[in-house]
Structure formats: structure tokens, C-alpha cells
Design an enzyme around this catalytic site. Structure first.
Site, mmCIF file in Angstrom:
data_model
loop_
_atom_site.group_PDB
_atom_site.id
_atom_site.type_symbol
_atom_site.label_atom_id
_atom_site.label_comp_id
_atom_site.label_asym_id
_atom_site.label_seq_id
_atom_site.Cartn_x
_atom_site.Cartn_y
_atom_site.Cartn_z
ATOM 1 N N HIS A 72 28.808 38.987 51.095
ATOM 2 C CA HIS A 72 28.177 38.064 50.143
ATOM 3 C C HIS A 72 26.944 37.457 50.825
ATOM 4 O O HIS A 72 26.952 37.223 52.028
ATOM 5 C CB HIS A 72 29.154 36.954 49.734
ATOM 6 C CG HIS A 72 30.363 37.454 48.986
ATOM 7 N ND1 HIS A 72 31.422 36.644 48.654
ATOM 8 C CD2 HIS A 72 30.678 38.683 48.523
ATOM 9 C CE1 HIS A 72 32.337 37.358 48.010
ATOM 10 N NE2 HIS A 72 31.914 38.599 47.918
ATOM 11 N N ARG A 93 28.241 33.172 45.796
ATOM 12 C CA ARG A 93 29.083 32.613 44.740
ATOM 13 C C ARG A 93 30.197 31.882 45.460
ATOM 14 O O ARG A 93 30.667 32.322 46.499
ATOM 15 C CB ARG A 93 29.558 33.783 43.883
ATOM 16 C CG ARG A 93 30.931 33.681 43.291
ATOM 17 C CD ARG A 93 31.367 34.981 42.638
ATOM 18 N NE ARG A 93 30.890 35.148 41.266
ATOM 19 C CZ ARG A 93 30.617 36.318 40.699
ATOM 20 N NH1 ARG A 93 30.729 37.437 41.387
ATOM 21 N NH2 ARG A 93 30.232 36.389 39.451
ATOM 22 N N THR A 94 30.585 30.741 44.922
ATOM 23 C CA THR A 94 31.759 30.045 45.451
ATOM 24 C C THR A 94 32.969 30.511 44.664
ATOM 25 O O THR A 94 32.950 30.499 43.432
ATOM 26 C CB THR A 94 31.584 28.517 45.331
ATOM 27 O OG1 THR A 94 30.464 28.126 46.131
ATOM 28 C CG2 THR A 94 32.819 27.784 45.817
ATOM 29 N N GLU A 194 46.643 41.545 43.937
ATOM 30 C CA GLU A 194 47.858 41.515 43.138
ATOM 31 C C GLU A 194 48.954 42.377 43.761
ATOM 32 O O GLU A 194 48.674 43.347 44.463
ATOM 33 C CB GLU A 194 47.581 42.044 41.718
ATOM 34 C CG GLU A 194 46.611 41.217 40.924
ATOM 35 C CD GLU A 194 45.177 41.336 41.432
ATOM 36 O OE1 GLU A 194 44.796 42.425 41.920
ATOM 37 O OE2 GLU A 194 44.453 40.327 41.370
ATOM 38 N N SER A 213 36.839 36.272 40.108
ATOM 39 C CA SER A 213 35.659 35.459 39.764
ATOM 40 C C SER A 213 35.371 35.589 38.275
ATOM 41 O O SER A 213 36.237 35.973 37.496
ATOM 42 C CB SER A 213 34.444 35.931 40.582
ATOM 43 O OG SER A 213 34.063 37.245 40.172
HETATM 44 I I1 8IG Z 1 36.386 43.950 45.090
HETATM 45 O O1 8IG Z 1 41.971 44.754 43.156
HETATM 46 C C1 8IG Z 1 38.125 43.434 44.296
HETATM 47 N N1 8IG Z 1 38.340 42.185 43.927
HETATM 48 N N2 8IG Z 1 42.148 40.327 42.045
HETATM 49 N N3 8IG Z 1 42.058 42.577 42.610
HETATM 50 C C2 8IG Z 1 41.485 41.357 42.551
HETATM 51 N N4 8IG Z 1 40.241 41.124 42.973
HETATM 52 C C3 8IG Z 1 39.579 42.157 43.464
HETATM 53 C C4 8IG Z 1 40.097 43.439 43.559
HETATM 54 C C5 8IG Z 1 41.420 43.657 43.102
HETATM 55 N N5 8IG Z 1 39.167 44.223 44.096
#
Ligand code: 8IG
Length: 273
Positions: A72, A93-94, A194, A213
Site C-alpha cells: 500500500h 487506505r485505512t 475467512e 474494505s
Molecule cells: I487481496 O480472500 C484479499 N483480500 N477477506 N479474503 C478477504 N480479503 C481479502 C482476500 C480474501 N484476498
């Protein structure tokens, strides 16, 4: 709606106004027309939009802080497009998972509105639930599911989100690339990815994309009167969809490989907005 009716919202608006004043002063651009928030994998994607006219250290702008994540970028960039639009690129981005509160999460889009922008382009890197979307596939966001149990709005601010992700701007994007897929983005809090069971849950409630986000920012953007365009880069198949475990390195790599295509795509879409 005035801040007088919603006293709790006065402070965020004032901070956004202070940030916008700093940006106008340090870029020499009185008003920006459009703001672009760069998420994971989109770091280089602003390169073809136009000519960079100013770069501002985000940490110097009221309410902004240096980014917490590798990949970032902690700068705000002012870009002039060939047809003369001024684009404010928010390279940092926060995230909600930083624990700085929802006000900090949406300060960027509130600042964008305060700079005069009428449109915000929200980009992110995310996990995909559709096996047909290989890492590196860009997907238009058609709607979202906010799983953060939070809202950026304070007080009795009842904002309609029926058409949150502008149908008009999605049509513009599809005119540029008719092969673009569309999907529903579910915002989890993170920072953990997840579990496979959570991914199946997201799928059953109608999500196509999972990330950390965008949804909260989109809500704040709409409340601030901005037209919202969202586009995700599927950087990995979501947990359990993919046969291999997720890694941040993989995420960065997929972003880099997709770079040239999404840079061209983003520049062409923004040119037609
Ligand atoms: I880059 O697989 C990214 N951001 N929640 N799950 C979630 N956020 C993510 C993922 C993902 N890949």
C-alpha cells in the site's frame, strides 16, 4: 442534510474540509473532479490516467496516516487527464482492522468529496468465490454486503443504498471492456482471511467476492453525495475454493501480473466517466 441536523457528523466533515484545504494548497489544484482509491494490486494502475501534477505525503494531510500494509502506498497524487479532469489518487487506505475506528476508514472518501469530487472510484484486491475467476481477474462491484457490523454514518442518517454502485458507471466500464464480470462484494473485518465455512456462508448469502474494505467507504461516499464506482481485482480464490492456502505474497504477485491490463482498463474507464 446539514451538519446542524446531525451534530455528531460535524467533526468528520470539518476534518475532511481541513484535509481538502491542505490538498488544494499543496497541489495547487483548487478542485478535484474525481477521486481514485487504490487497493491491493492496483498500486501501479494509476500510471496511464494522465500526467502527475503533484505528490503529497499522506502523513502530512490532516486525518491521514501512513499505511500499515506492505504493497500500500502512503501518498496522495494529483493527476491531470488528457481531457483536463483533475483526479485525486489516494494511494493509501485505512482499513477497519487497524482499529482506528470507522471515521478514519472513511476519511479518504469524505476528503475526496470535500475537494470537490463528484465521483469516487474504489478499487481493491479480494478473494473470489467463482472458480472461473483466475487470480488477476478484474470484477465490477454491482452491490455489497457489509459484514463489519459497523456503519460510517452517525446519528439518524438514513441513506438509501438501492443503487449504491452506479449502474451508469458500470455501463461505461462494460463499454470499455464487454468481457468484464460483475459481482457482489462482501466486506469482512479481517485481518484474518475467512475460514472455508465462512466463504460458503458468504456464497449462500449472495456474495461473489470477499474482502476487507470498500463497503464502508462506499456508504460514506454515497452519504457525501458522490457517485460510486467499485472494481475488484481477484488476487486469490477465497479460502476453500482454492486448493492451496492463501498468502500475502501470492496476493501481491497476482496484482503485479495483472498490472498492465488493469492499468489500461482503469485509465480507459476514467477517461469516459
Ligand atoms: I487481496 O480472500 C484479499 N483480500 N477477506 N479474503 C478477504 N480479503 C481479502 C482476500 C480474501 N484476498
Amino acid at each position: 442534510m446539514t451538519t446542524a441536523e446531525h451534530p455528531a457528523a460535524a467533526e468528520p466533515t470539518q476534518l475532511a474540509n481541513a484535509a481538502a484545504a491542505h490538498i488544494a494548497r499543496s497541489t495547487g489544484v483548487e478542485r478535484h473532479d474525481l477521486a481514485l482509491v487504490l487497493g491491493s494490486g492496483w498500486g501501479e494502475a494509476a500510471g496511464l490516467i494522465g500526467e502527475i501534477t503533484a505528490v503529497v505525503n499522506a502523513a502530512d494531510v490532516p486525518g491521514f496516516s501512513a499505511p500499515a500494509v506492505e504493497g500500500h502506498v502512503g501518498t496522495l497524487t494529483s493527476i491531470r487527464t488528457p481531457d483536463g479532469k483533475n483526479v485525486l489518487v489516494l494511494g493509501s487506505r485505512t482499513h477497519f482492522y487497524e482499529g482506528k475506528g470507522v471515521r478514519a476508514v472513511v476519511h479518504g472518501v469524505r476528503t475526496a468529496a470535500a475537494t470537490g469530487a463528484r465521483t469516487v472510484v474504489l478499487t481493491n484486491g479480494c478473494g473470489g468465490l467463482n472458480e472461473a475467476w483466475a487470480p488477476g481477474t478484474p470484477v465490477l462491484i454491482s452491490d455489497h454486503i457489509n459484514l463489519t457490523a459497523a456503519s460510517p454514518l452517525e446519528g439518524a442518517t438514513f441513506v438509501d443504498l438501492t443503487d449504491l454502485y452506479s449502474e451508469r458507471l458500470r455501463a461505461v466500464a462494460r463499454a470499455v471492456d464487454p468481457t468484464l464480470a460483475e459481482g457482489v462484494y462482501a466486506q469482512f473485518t479481517g485481518p484474518h482471511y475467512e475460514t472455508p465455512a465462512e466463504v460458503q456462508y458468504a456464497k449462500r448469502i449472495g456474495a461473489d467476492l470477499v474482502g476487507m474494505s470498500t463497503a464502508l467507504e462506499a456508504i460514506a461516499a454515497r452519504a457525501a453525495g458522490l457517485e460510486v464506482f467499485g472494481i475488484s481485482l481477484v488476487t486469490n480464490l477465497a479460502a476453500g475454493i482454492s486448493p492451496v492456502p492463501l498468502s500475502h505474497a501470492e496476493v501481491i504477485e497476482a496484482g503485479q501480473a495483472a498490472g498492465p491490463r488493469i492499468s489500461r482498463l482503469l485509465a480507459d474507464i476514467i477517461a469516459k466517466m
